[in-house]
Design a protein around this motif. Structure first.
Motif, mmCIF file in Angstrom:
data_model
loop_
_atom_site.group_PDB
_atom_site.id
_atom_site.type_symbol
_atom_site.label_atom_id
_atom_site.label_comp_id
_atom_site.label_asym_id
_atom_site.label_seq_id
_atom_site.Cartn_x
_atom_site.Cartn_y
_atom_site.Cartn_z
ATOM 1 N N ILE A 133 0.830 -1.212 0.000
ATOM 2 C CA ILE A 133 0.000 0.000 0.000
ATOM 3 C C ILE A 133 0.861 1.257 0.000
ATOM 4 O O ILE A 133 0.622 2.194 -0.771
ATOM 5 N N GLU A 134 1.875 1.278 0.848
ATOM 6 C CA GLU A 134 2.699 2.481 0.962
ATOM 7 C C GLU A 134 3.676 2.635 -0.198
ATOM 8 O O GLU A 134 4.347 3.660 -0.306
ATOM 9 N N SER A 135 3.745 1.636 -1.078
ATOM 10 C CA SER A 135 4.555 1.786 -2.290
ATOM 11 C C SER A 135 3.859 2.683 -3.307
ATOM 12 O O SER A 135 4.489 3.142 -4.264
ATOM 13 N N VAL A 136 2.572 2.944 -3.100
ATOM 14 C CA VAL A 136 1.812 3.825 -3.986
ATOM 15 C C VAL A 136 1.866 5.239 -3.408
ATOM 16 O O VAL A 136 1.424 5.455 -2.271
ATOM 17 N N PRO A 137 2.414 6.194 -4.140
ATOM 18 C CA PRO A 137 2.553 7.561 -3.621
ATOM 19 C C PRO A 137 1.214 8.125 -3.142
ATOM 20 O O PRO A 137 0.184 7.963 -3.790
ATOM 21 N N GLY A 138 1.246 8.753 -1.966
ATOM 22 C CA GLY A 138 0.048 9.391 -1.431
ATOM 23 C C GLY A 138 -0.719 8.554 -0.437
ATOM 24 O O GLY A 138 -1.655 9.043 0.191
ATOM 25 N N PHE A 139 -0.316 7.291 -0.267
ATOM 26 C CA PHE A 139 -1.022 6.414 0.663
ATOM 27 C C PHE A 139 -0.136 6.096 1.871
ATOM 28 O O PHE A 139 1.036 5.775 1.720
ATOM 29 N N GLU A 140 -0.730 6.168 3.056
ATOM 30 C CA GLU A 140 -0.022 5.875 4.291
ATOM 31 C C GLU A 140 -0.907 5.019 5.188
ATOM 32 O O GLU A 140 -2.082 5.315 5.381
ATOM 33 N N VAL A 141 -0.356 3.948 5.714
ATOM 34 C CA VAL A 141 -1.085 3.084 6.648
ATOM 35 C C VAL A 141 -0.984 3.704 8.041
ATOM 36 O O VAL A 141 0.109 3.859 8.583
ATOM 37 N N VAL A 142 -2.124 4.056 8.633
ATOM 38 C CA VAL A 142 -2.127 4.723 9.948
ATOM 39 C C VAL A 142 -2.412 3.759 11.090
ATOM 40 O O VAL A 142 -2.276 4.118 12.256
ATOM 41 N N GLY A 143 -2.819 2.524 10.777
ATOM 42 C CA GLY A 143 -3.085 1.557 11.836
ATOM 43 C C GLY A 143 -3.309 0.176 11.262
ATOM 44 O O GLY A 143 -3.728 0.036 10.107
ATOM 45 N N MET A 144 -3.017 -0.868 12.050
ATOM 46 C CA MET A 144 -3.246 -2.247 11.630
ATOM 47 C C MET A 144 -3.921 -3.001 12.769
ATOM 48 O O MET A 144 -3.532 -2.869 13.920
ATOM 49 N N GLN B 198 -1.900 -1.683 -6.773
ATOM 50 C CA GLN B 198 -1.595 -0.345 -7.281
ATOM 51 C C GLN B 198 -2.741 0.191 -8.117
ATOM 52 O O GLN B 198 -3.142 1.349 -7.979
ATOM 53 N N GLN B 199 -3.290 -0.661 -8.986
ATOM 54 C CA GLN B 199 -4.410 -0.242 -9.826
ATOM 55 C C GLN B 199 -5.617 0.123 -8.970
ATOM 56 O O GLN B 199 -6.277 1.140 -9.209
ATOM 57 N N ALA B 200 -5.894 -0.697 -7.946
ATOM 58 C CA ALA B 200 -7.043 -0.434 -7.080
ATOM 59 C C ALA B 200 -6.893 0.901 -6.362
ATOM 60 O O ALA B 200 -7.846 1.686 -6.277
ATOM 61 N N LEU B 201 -5.699 1.170 -5.851
ATOM 62 C CA LEU B 201 -5.476 2.413 -5.111
ATOM 63 C C LEU B 201 -5.488 3.630 -6.039
ATOM 64 O O LEU B 201 -5.996 4.693 -5.669
ATOM 65 N N GLU B 202 -4.929 3.497 -7.223
ATOM 66 C CA GLU B 202 -4.946 4.607 -8.173
ATOM 67 C C GLU B 202 -6.389 4.919 -8.591
ATOM 68 O O GLU B 202 -6.787 6.081 -8.701
ATOM 69 N N ASN B 203 -7.173 3.883 -8.830
ATOM 70 C CA ASN B 203 -8.579 4.080 -9.173
ATOM 71 C C ASN B 203 -9.316 4.773 -8.023
ATOM 72 O O ASN B 203 -10.128 5.681 -8.237
ATOM 73 N N TYR B 204 -9.017 4.322 -6.802
ATOM 74 C CA TYR B 204 -9.679 4.916 -5.635
ATOM 75 C C TYR B 204 -9.296 6.382 -5.487
ATOM 76 O O TYR B 204 -10.136 7.226 -5.188
ATOM 77 N N ARG B 205 -8.018 6.699 -5.686
ATOM 78 C CA ARG B 205 -7.575 8.080 -5.579
ATOM 79 C C ARG B 205 -8.311 8.971 -6.584
ATOM 80 O O ARG B 205 -8.805 10.036 -6.249
ATOM 81 N N SER B 206 -8.418 8.506 -7.833
ATOM 82 C CA SER B 206 -9.125 9.282 -8.863
ATOM 83 C C SER B 206 -10.591 9.472 -8.497
ATOM 84 O O SER B 206 -11.161 10.551 -8.677
ATOM 85 N N PHE B 207 -11.193 8.426 -7.970
ATOM 86 C CA PHE B 207 -12.591 8.484 -7.552
ATOM 87 C C PHE B 207 -12.782 9.535 -6.463
ATOM 88 O O PHE B 207 -13.689 10.373 -6.525
ATOM 89 N N ARG B 208 -11.908 9.526 -5.456
ATOM 90 C CA ARG B 208 -12.008 10.482 -4.353
ATOM 91 C C ARG B 208 -11.778 11.922 -4.823
ATOM 92 O O ARG B 208 -12.483 12.851 -4.418
ATOM 93 N N ILE B 209 -10.791 12.124 -5.668
ATOM 94 C CA ILE B 209 -10.466 13.470 -6.142
ATOM 95 C C ILE B 209 -11.657 14.078 -6.878
ATOM 96 O O ILE B 209 -12.017 15.242 -6.660
#
Length: 218
Positions: free
Chosen positions: A10-21, A101-112
């Motif tokens: 997850i954190e390999s994708v720029p802009g994403f940070e894991v805040v808890g597990m 990576q694809q899932a997170l990029e899609n999610y980022r675009s959706f949120r923006i």
């Protein structure tokens, strides 16, 4: 170990940070309440509360958090339940890094797009829903794409087409999207077959006629 691997993915994708597990679903719900994350990545097979119970609890508590599922569970009933409760994506183990990576990029675009002020057109709503459906593995898009076509690139091609008020050649689409002309033509031909774009032949000048494509508006 699995948690740590997923965190690194997850954190390999720029802009994403894991805040808890969390080690189980019940702990995960408590962390969501305390940390207020934008996105939760959950498994189905968890102690205390499984993934289905966890997402149901989050929705019951009206937690404003999005969910992506990463799991070995691949029965249709479970997938349908998670999607009905608003899962943005459903990734089946084993998977490749590129899929997350694809899932997170899609999610980022959706949120923006949703965070931008103002109203949206029907076309823009359709694109948002298409992004969700391709992320979640919609049989109408993701599973039936011809070999070699990528759902994320398909979205980019569609988005560019909807922003134009004229017909476009494969070369023009390729230049703007950042793909090869032959690749752009494959996406445009696929969209034509699905009824998303209309193709017209432009005659004139020396050489072969040019195929031009225009987005079919609802």
């Amino acid at each position: 170990m699995v948690q740590e691997v997923n965190r690194q993915f997850i954190e390999s994708v720029p802009g994403f940070e894991v805040v808890g597990m969390a080690g189980n679903g019940a702990e995960g719900v408590k962390l969501v309440k305390a940390l207020k994350p934008d996105l939760v990545v959950i498994d189905i097979f968890m102690p205390a509360l499984d993934g289905v119970q966890t997402i149901q609890q989050l929705r019951s508590d009206n937690e404003a958090v999005d969910v992506i599922v990463i799991t070995a569970a691949k029965d249709k009933a479970t997938i349908q339940t998670m999607l009905r409760h608003g899962a943005m994506d459903y990734i089946i183990k084993p998977f490749k890094l590129e899929r997350i990576q694809q899932a997170l990029e899609n999610y980022r675009s959706f949120r923006i797009q949703l965070q931008q002020e103002g109203t949206v057109s029907q076309t823009e709503v359709d694109l948002l829903l298409l992004r969700r459906k391709t992320s979640a593995g919609s049989p109408s898009v993701a599973e039936e794409l011809p070999k070699g076509l990528n759902a994320l690139t398909l979205q980019q091609v569609i988005q560019y087409l909807t922003q134009q008020n004229r017909s476009l050649s494969a070369e023009e689409v390729a230049e703007q999207v950042g793909i090869a002309r032959v690749t752009a033509r494959r996406y445009l031909e696929y969209l034509e077959k699905s009824g998303t774009v209309h193709r017209a032949i432009e005659y004139g000048g020396v050489g072969r006629p040019t195929n031009r494509y225009v987005f079919v508006k609802n």
